[in-house]
Scaffold this motif. Sequence first.
Motif, PDB file in Angstrom:
ATOM      1  N   ASN A  59      -1.134 -10.004  -5.385  1.00 60.38           N
ATOM      2  CA  ASN A  59      -2.525 -10.342  -5.678  1.00 60.38           C
ATOM      3  C   ASN A  59      -3.525  -9.529  -4.855  1.00 60.38           C
ATOM      4  O   ASN A  59      -4.709  -9.801  -4.887  1.00 60.38           O
ATOM      5  N   ILE A  60      -3.017  -8.551  -4.104  1.00 57.85           N
ATOM      6  CA  ILE A  60      -3.874  -7.689  -3.299  1.00 57.85           C
ATOM      7  C   ILE A  60      -3.422  -6.242  -3.492  1.00 57.85           C
ATOM      8  O   ILE A  60      -2.239  -5.984  -3.717  1.00 57.85           O
ATOM      9  N   PRO A  61      -4.332  -5.292  -3.391  1.00 59.18           N
ATOM     10  CA  PRO A  61      -3.959  -3.891  -3.645  1.00 59.18           C
ATOM     11  C   PRO A  61      -2.999  -3.311  -2.610  1.00 59.18           C
ATOM     12  O   PRO A  61      -2.217  -2.424  -2.917  1.00 59.18           O
ATOM     13  N   ASN A  62      -3.034  -3.804  -1.387  1.00 63.57           N
ATOM     14  CA  ASN A  62      -2.158  -3.259  -0.342  1.00 63.57           C
ATOM     15  C   ASN A  62      -1.000  -4.207  -0.024  1.00 63.57           C
ATOM     16  O   ASN A  62      -0.562  -4.308   1.117  1.00 63.57           O
ATOM     17  N   TYR A  63      -0.475  -4.857  -1.061  1.00 60.22           N
ATOM     18  CA  TYR A  63       0.662  -5.744  -0.877  1.00 60.22           C
ATOM     19  C   TYR A  63       1.814  -4.951  -0.252  1.00 60.22           C
ATOM     20  O   TYR A  63       2.135  -3.859  -0.710  1.00 60.22           O
ATOM     21  N   PRO A  64       2.439  -5.496   0.804  1.00 61.20           N
ATOM     22  CA  PRO A  64       3.523  -4.755   1.473  1.00 61.20           C
ATOM     23  C   PRO A  64       4.713  -4.491   0.547  1.00 61.20           C
ATOM     24  O   PRO A  64       4.968  -5.245  -0.385  1.00 61.20           O
ATOM     25  N   ASP A  65       5.419  -3.444   0.845  1.00 65.57           N
ATOM     26  CA  ASP A  65       6.636  -3.100   0.113  1.00 65.57           C
ATOM     27  C   ASP A  65       7.654  -4.230   0.271  1.00 65.57           C
ATOM     28  O   ASP A  65       7.862  -4.732   1.375  1.00 65.57           O
ATOM     29  N   MET A  66       8.309  -4.610  -0.812  1.00 65.29           N
ATOM     30  CA  MET A  66       9.284  -5.718  -0.752  1.00 65.29           C
ATOM     31  C   MET A  66      10.467  -5.398   0.151  1.00 65.29           C
ATOM     32  O   MET A  66      11.061  -6.305   0.724  1.00 65.29           O
ATOM     33  N   ASP A  67      10.818  -4.125   0.306  1.00 67.73           N
ATOM     34  CA  ASP A  67      11.902  -3.778   1.230  1.00 67.73           C
ATOM     35  C   ASP A  67      11.526  -4.157   2.660  1.00 67.73           C
ATOM     36  O   ASP A  67      12.369  -4.626   3.428  1.00 67.73           O
ATOM     37  N   VAL A  68      10.265  -3.986   3.026  1.00 65.16           N
ATOM     38  CA  VAL A  68       9.781  -4.349   4.360  1.00 65.16           C
ATOM     39  C   VAL A  68       9.799  -5.871   4.520  1.00 65.16           C
ATOM     40  O   VAL A  68      10.263  -6.405   5.528  1.00 65.16           O
TER      41      VAL A  68
END
Length: 190
Positions: free
Chosen positions: A102-111
């Motif tokens: 829901n945000i443009p800078n959503y963290p990478d799911m691997d992280v």
Amino acid sequence: MKTDIILCGVGGQGILSIATIIGEAAMNENLYIKQAEVHGMSQRGGDVQSNLRISSTPIASDLIPRGAADVIISMEPMEALRYLPWLSKDGWIITSATPFVNIPNYPDMDVINADLDRMPNVIRIDIERMAKEGGVPRSANVILLGAAQKAIGIEYEKLEDAIRRVFTRKGDAVVEANIKALSLGKEAQR
């Protein structure tokens, strides 16, 4: 008995319904309960969080101190990480595996997954997939509750009874869908 629970997610995911079910089950067991809610911008997919404290003895505060939560139940994996400072060292995280971006800078799911993998007690399940495949697409939140049942320390049957009381006014189909969802979550915790 004492259990401090942080429920978190994004507006509209059913966090407050989970809190209502747990609260109803706890009150029916004559346990003390305190709840504090933080409603984000739920219309815009904002953070929604609730502190839920359950105890067999009186509770002084409705807020969970940092490092004291026994359980984090999160409808969204990044939100689970947001509340790590409140989790006790032996606490449990029960979270959806599916991000709600829901945000443009959503963290990478691997992280995010690497951070969750470093925690000692994590249950991560794809509640959205389970809800669709189980024929209960509107009850993913209750699947997560079923997966958290052992960690929160309330008997499964007591949660079933609470679902019946909470959802009775919505009709038998809604009650049965949520009981099925609770069962799907219980099976996922194995």
